[in-house]
Design a protein around this motif. Structure first.
Motif, short mmCIF file in Angstrom:
data_model
loop_
_atom_site.label_atom_id
_atom_site.label_comp_id
_atom_site.label_asym_id
_atom_site.label_seq_id
_atom_site.Cartn_x
_atom_site.Cartn_y
_atom_site.Cartn_z
N LEU A 1 0.79 -0.95 0.17
CA LEU A 1 0.41 0.19 -0.06
C LEU A 1 0.70 1.51 -0.30
O LEU A 1 1.03 2.04 -0.69
CB LEU A 1 -0.92 -0.23 1.31
N ILE A 2 1.78 1.02 1.05
CA ILE A 2 3.03 2.03 0.83
C ILE A 2 3.49 2.93 -0.70
O ILE A 2 3.68 4.26 -0.79
CB ILE A 2 3.90 2.16 2.45
N CYS A 3 4.13 1.70 -1.04
CA CYS A 3 5.24 1.18 -2.71
C CYS A 3 4.27 1.75 -3.50
O CYS A 3 5.08 2.77 -4.45
CB CYS A 3 5.40 -0.04 -2.43
N ASN A 4 3.15 1.48 -3.58
CA ASN A 4 1.92 2.09 -4.91
C ASN A 4 1.93 3.48 -4.44
O ASN A 4 1.64 3.94 -5.20
CB ASN A 4 0.49 1.06 -4.73
N ASN A 5 1.56 3.89 -3.02
CA ASN A 5 1.41 5.68 -2.96
C ASN A 5 2.66 6.16 -3.32
O ASN A 5 2.58 7.54 -4.10
CB ASN A 5 0.96 5.27 -1.34
N ILE A 6 3.76 5.63 -3.40
CA ILE A 6 4.45 6.57 -3.40
C ILE A 6 5.41 6.26 -5.15
O ILE A 6 6.28 7.73 -5.34
CB ILE A 6 6.02 5.92 -2.40
N ILE A 7 5.22 5.44 -5.32
CA ILE A 7 4.64 5.25 -7.16
C ILE A 7 3.98 5.65 -7.77
O ILE A 7 3.81 6.85 -8.41
CB ILE A 7 4.89 3.28 -7.55
N GLU A 8 2.51 6.36 -7.20
CA GLU A 8 1.46 6.85 -7.33
C GLU A 8 2.64 8.79 -7.47
O GLU A 8 1.45 9.57 -8.49
CB GLU A 8 0.31 7.17 -7.29
N LYS A 9 2.70 8.76 -7.30
CA LYS A 9 2.99 10.27 -6.38
C LYS A 9 3.71 10.90 -7.11
O LYS A 9 5.24 11.26 -7.39
CB LYS A 9 3.20 10.24 -5.21
N GLY A 10 4.73 9.85 -8.30
CA GLY A 10 5.72 9.96 -9.28
C GLY A 10 7.36 9.22 -8.61
O GLY A 10 8.15 9.92 -9.39
N PHE A 11 7.03 8.50 -7.57
CA PHE A 11 8.78 8.36 -6.71
C PHE A 11 9.52 9.57 -6.68
O PHE A 11 10.35 9.79 -7.94
CB PHE A 11 9.28 7.11 -7.75
N PRO A 12 9.30 10.24 -6.08
CA PRO A 12 9.69 11.77 -6.01
C PRO A 12 11.08 10.76 -4.80
O PRO A 12 11.88 9.70 -5.20
CB PRO A 12 9.25 12.55 -4.39
N ASP A 13 12.03 11.93 -5.18
CA ASP A 13 13.48 12.14 -4.40
C ASP A 13 13.59 11.43 -3.10
O ASP A 13 13.61 11.67 -2.09
CB ASP A 13 14.50 13.49 -4.88
N ILE A 14 13.99 10.24 -2.69
CA ILE A 14 13.82 9.86 -1.97
C ILE A 14 15.50 8.32 -1.83
O ILE A 14 15.83 7.79 -2.97
CB ILE A 14 12.79 8.02 -1.54
N ASP A 15 15.87 8.74 -0.94
CA ASP A 15 17.42 8.87 -0.87
C ASP A 15 17.86 7.12 -0.17
O ASP A 15 18.56 7.07 -0.53
CB ASP A 15 18.63 9.60 0.42
N PHE A 16 16.81 7.63 1.02
CA PHE A 16 16.80 5.85 1.55
C PHE A 16 15.46 5.91 2.74
O PHE A 16 14.95 7.40 2.71
CB PHE A 16 17.85 5.97 2.62
N ILE A 17 15.26 4.57 3.07
CA ILE A 17 13.61 4.59 4.09
C ILE A 17 14.52 4.15 5.86
O ILE A 17 15.68 3.60 5.67
CB ILE A 17 12.96 3.60 3.08
N THR A 18 13.90 4.66 6.54
CA THR A 18 14.37 4.39 8.00
C THR A 18 12.78 4.10 8.78
O THR A 18 11.59 4.05 7.57
CB THR A 18 14.47 5.80 8.39
N TYR A 19 13.17 4.19 10.00
CA TYR A 19 11.64 3.70 10.49
C TYR A 19 11.70 3.58 11.91
O TYR A 19 12.84 3.83 12.26
CB TYR A 19 11.56 1.35 10.13
N ILE A 20 11.09 3.31 12.64
CA ILE A 20 10.57 4.12 14.02
C ILE A 20 11.14 2.69 14.67
O ILE A 20 10.19 1.74 14.47
CB ILE A 20 9.50 3.89 14.11
N PRO A 21 12.23 2.78 15.73
CA PRO A 21 12.30 1.65 16.70
C PRO A 21 11.69 1.65 17.66
O PRO A 21 10.79 2.44 17.90
CB PRO A 21 13.73 2.40 17.18
N LEU A 22 11.23 0.23 18.16
CA LEU A 22 10.84 0.08 19.54
C LEU A 22 11.78 -0.06 20.77
O LEU A 22 12.95 -0.06 20.01
CB LEU A 22 10.47 -1.18 19.29
N SER A 23 11.54 0.79 21.57
CA SER A 23 12.44 0.64 22.38
C SER A 23 12.95 -1.30 23.05
O SER A 23 11.84 -2.42 22.50
CB SER A 23 11.23 0.85 23.93
#
Length: 168
Positions: free
Chosen positions: A82-104
């Motif tokens: 779902l997220i990737c389809n959203n990114i692709i629909e928005k024209g795949f903007p300039d993305i250097d990398f993906i990060t995430y929120i860590p758990l404790s």
């Protein structure tokens, strides 16, 4: 084509975000309004943008809560698509990398997996982008899920910190 691993009937009822969105947080905006919502104008963020395909309500909210608190690790693939389809629909903007929120460390011990990391890793694989572990979380801070939006912003400032990394 539905490649989200969600049945077509359920997929049709998901609360997709449509139309104009905030350039920073992806929240829905009125057509012709300022490009950044009032919350993002009021509070600074440590990120340049986000890609949010669904409103946090109805079946989407239920699925996220099941993923996080009822060990539905298998939902990660659907959210990644779902997220990737959203990114692709928005024209795949300039993305250097993906990060995430860590758990404790305690949160990871309780859950056994970090749903944010799993979704980020799957997105990286789908989009052929690097996934970087850029944040750490201080143990012993309140759980974000138990806080109001204002409390979350205040708690995040003392809970999450950038790792000292070279990101290029």
């Amino acid at each position: 084509k539905n490649n989200t691993f969600i049945c077509n009937n359920c997929e049709k009822t998901l609360p997709y975000i449509k139309g104009t969105v905030c350039a920073k947080c992806s929240s829905p905006r009125e057509e012709g309004s300022m490009p950044v919502c009032h919350i993002c104008r009021k509070f600074s963020h440590s990120f340049s943008g986000s890609f949010t395909p669904l409103l946090y309500e109805g079946k989407a909210r239920k699925a996220i809560l099941n993923l996080k608190f009822h060990n539905k690790e298998s939902f990660c693939r659907s959210f990644a698509y779902l997220i990737c389809n959203n990114i692709i629909e928005k024209g795949f903007p300039d993305i250097d990398f993906i990060t995430y929120i860590p758990l404790s460390p305690q949160g990871y011990k309780e859950r056994g997996f970090n749903q944010s990391e799993l979704v980020a890793t799957m997105c990286g694989d789908i989009l052929s982008l690097p996934v970087k572990d850029t944040l750490y979380r201080i143990d012993g801070t309140p759980k974000q899920s138990k806080l109001s939006p204002a409390q979350r912003r205040k708690n995040a400032k003392k809970s999450f910190f950038a790792k000292d990394l070279k990101l290029s």
